[in-house]
Design a protein around this motif. Sequence first.
Motif, short mmCIF file in Angstrom:
data_model
loop_
_atom_site.label_atom_id
_atom_site.label_comp_id
_atom_site.label_asym_id
_atom_site.label_seq_id
_atom_site.Cartn_x
_atom_site.Cartn_y
_atom_site.Cartn_z
N ALA A 125 -4.66 2.01 -10.71
CA ALA A 125 -3.54 2.70 -10.09
C ALA A 125 -2.53 1.66 -9.63
O ALA A 125 -2.87 0.75 -8.87
CB ALA A 125 -4.02 3.54 -8.91
N VAL A 126 -1.30 1.79 -10.08
CA VAL A 126 -0.27 0.80 -9.75
C VAL A 126 0.94 1.42 -9.05
O VAL A 126 1.88 0.71 -8.69
CB VAL A 126 0.22 0.06 -11.02
CG1 VAL A 126 -0.92 -0.74 -11.63
CG2 VAL A 126 0.81 1.04 -12.03
N GLY A 127 0.91 2.73 -8.82
CA GLY A 127 2.04 3.34 -8.15
C GLY A 127 1.94 4.85 -8.14
O GLY A 127 0.93 5.44 -8.54
N ARG A 150 -1.20 -3.44 -4.10
CA ARG A 150 -2.64 -3.50 -3.81
C ARG A 150 -3.37 -2.19 -4.08
O ARG A 150 -4.24 -2.13 -4.94
CB ARG A 150 -2.85 -3.94 -2.36
CG ARG A 150 -2.35 -5.36 -2.10
CD ARG A 150 -2.83 -5.90 -0.79
NE ARG A 150 -2.47 -7.31 -0.63
CZ ARG A 150 -2.86 -8.08 0.38
NH1 ARG A 150 -3.62 -7.57 1.33
NH2 ARG A 150 -2.49 -9.34 0.44
N GLU A 151 -3.04 -1.14 -3.33
CA GLU A 151 -3.80 0.10 -3.48
C GLU A 151 -2.92 1.32 -3.24
O GLU A 151 -1.92 1.27 -2.52
CB GLU A 151 -4.97 0.15 -2.48
CG GLU A 151 -6.07 -0.86 -2.72
CD GLU A 151 -7.30 -0.56 -1.87
OE1 GLU A 151 -7.51 0.62 -1.51
OE2 GLU A 151 -8.05 -1.51 -1.57
N TYR A 174 0.85 -1.19 0.00
CA TYR A 174 0.00 0.00 0.00
C TYR A 174 0.88 1.24 0.00
O TYR A 174 1.91 1.29 0.69
CB TYR A 174 -0.91 0.04 1.24
CG TYR A 174 -1.88 -1.10 1.34
CD1 TYR A 174 -3.06 -1.11 0.59
CD2 TYR A 174 -1.63 -2.18 2.19
CE1 TYR A 174 -3.96 -2.16 0.68
CE2 TYR A 174 -2.53 -3.24 2.30
CZ TYR A 174 -3.69 -3.23 1.53
OH TYR A 174 -4.57 -4.26 1.63
N ILE A 175 0.46 2.25 -0.75
CA ILE A 175 1.11 3.55 -0.71
C ILE A 175 0.07 4.57 -0.25
O ILE A 175 -1.00 4.68 -0.85
CB ILE A 175 1.68 3.96 -2.08
CG1 ILE A 175 2.77 2.98 -2.53
CG2 ILE A 175 2.24 5.37 -2.02
CD1 ILE A 175 3.31 3.26 -3.93
N VAL A 176 0.38 5.29 0.82
CA VAL A 176 -0.47 6.35 1.34
C VAL A 176 0.21 7.67 1.04
O VAL A 176 1.36 7.89 1.44
CB VAL A 176 -0.71 6.20 2.86
CG1 VAL A 176 -1.65 7.30 3.36
CG2 VAL A 176 -1.28 4.82 3.18
N GLU A 207 -9.53 1.65 -10.61
CA GLU A 207 -9.32 0.59 -9.63
C GLU A 207 -8.05 0.85 -8.84
O GLU A 207 -7.14 1.55 -9.30
CB GLU A 207 -9.21 -0.77 -10.33
CG GLU A 207 -10.45 -1.18 -11.10
CD GLU A 207 -10.25 -2.50 -11.84
OE1 GLU A 207 -9.09 -2.94 -11.96
OE2 GLU A 207 -11.26 -3.06 -12.29
N GLY A 208 -8.03 0.30 -7.63
CA GLY A 208 -6.81 0.37 -6.82
C GLY A 208 -6.51 1.74 -6.27
O GLY A 208 -5.36 2.01 -5.87
#
Length: 563
Positions: free
Chosen positions: A242-244, A260-261, A7-9, A510-511
């Motif tokens: 969204a992948v990054g 993941r997200e 996960y990236i926040v 998505e994501g």
Amino acid sequence: MDNTFDYIVVGAGSAGCAVAGRLADSGSETIALLETGGHDHNAKITTPVGIALVIPRQGEFNYAYETEPQPSMAERASYVPRGRGLGGSSSINGMLYLRGTPSDYDRWAKLGCDGWSWQDVLPYFKRSENNERVAGRDDDPLHGGSGPLHVTDPRAPCSYARHFIEAAASAGHPYNHDFNGPKQEGVGYFQVTQRNGERWNSARAYLHQGKVEDSTHNGGRQNLNVLTNTRALRIVFEGKRAVGVLVERNGQEVVLHARREVIVSAGSLVSPQLLLASGVGPARHLKEMGIEVVQDSPEVGKNLQEHPDLILHKRKFSTDLFGVTVRGMLSYAWQLLKYRRERGGLFTRTFTEAGAFLKTDPSLAEPDVQLHFVMSSGDNHGRTFHYGSGYSVHVCVLRPHSRGEVRLKSADMRDAPLIEFNLLKDDRDMQTMLKGAKIVNSILEQPALTRFGGKPLFHGHLKFDGSDDRAVEQMIREHADNVYHPVGTCRMGSDVNSVVDPQLRVRGVEGLRVADASVMPTQVGGNTNAPTIMIGEKAADLIRAAAGANGSAAATPEAALAG
């Protein structure tokens, strides 16, 4: 550094710290928390009175945005302090712990935000809260006693705050011991997000976990990677997923990958800006900016709401008030020693320790204005210098009808966004503000305050008896401003035009989720820090529920809360 995470926040503010911290606590997945600014280990942040040095100017802890000129506010631009660095705006706010009213959240549910009624969100407020009034207990119906966010009563309140409460009582307003209790209406002391006389921002609550020395900012959790001085430039998509995130770090542009997200928690001004810069927003605006459209989402950046705020000042010398005087400076030197020795005295103060929630019409179901008593007569957000000390009373319209928007100035996230508040554009807001100003003036004219003297800064020549309303309105347009509570620019809802659904997933892709004050469909009746932290808490469980559907973690938010 490994550039791939589960996960990236994006954004380590009030919501982002809660999302990242809870995800790290509840699983073994790797989390990257991205923050444009630096760390929060600084006396300007930890010392409550330090906001006097941070709010007025742009710097390492404050983006200090300016809006576009507003015709409804005598063509003035609004000054908008926003937190930069770990903790975000919880590092530079007034530390007031307020939730609004149950009806605010029930209104969200009626607007299509299933799962966001008062009964749905109350457990998240309680889970986040460590209120000294119920310390160590979790059986109180409205407060939590073991959460990470410390909440206390004022440690050394200003004597004039008590005089304000006495004056309000003389004007007919009831005392309220707990603005987050069964009833919001009344006058009293605010509770604040502090511990032992120090600011307790969301970073101390969810990242450092109380550790004083925390150079990695993760509280010892190896699966939580807190990346300061890392600016998000664009969300990276593969098709609609969204992948990054493309970031600028150490002078280089790097893509961080998310298995993941990606969760955007950059706040009501920057979250829509990042979506727009990434190709999610009104197609026409994106094309004008030369941005490839990933998803035509017309409401990204729309629905901006802010509490319009007016301050009535009284200039009065007292060493118990804040200002610039020779005697005052000598007193502050002694107060600083007191603070260092025992974490007591003036330096523990939030500037705003007392206030009120009042109705401008007794027939209303809930208060429609909020008052903040401030131990300073600071003018223009503290940016206009006046020698001397004093006090002031703010009045803000709690549920404004006026709407603004956020747009791109350019496709580059290093440029500030274009912000239009349109404060008081809707005449209903002006009429509420006018009534609120009359209430404040009636309190200021009570003997409990007038016995000390004091000279009005802007309003002394005006009559508040109804015979001078046009002049009072003009004064309001010339001096009112925002009170640092922007919300709504990534509106949550069940309709196809909403930016995110009730699970905070961005529609059409998505994501990708948004979790911060930008998802609020309407303003809450009070300061927005605690509700924003609640959104972060609930978002973590929604993300966990999605992961649980694939065979890991809790399968529902209810199960996560029970755990």
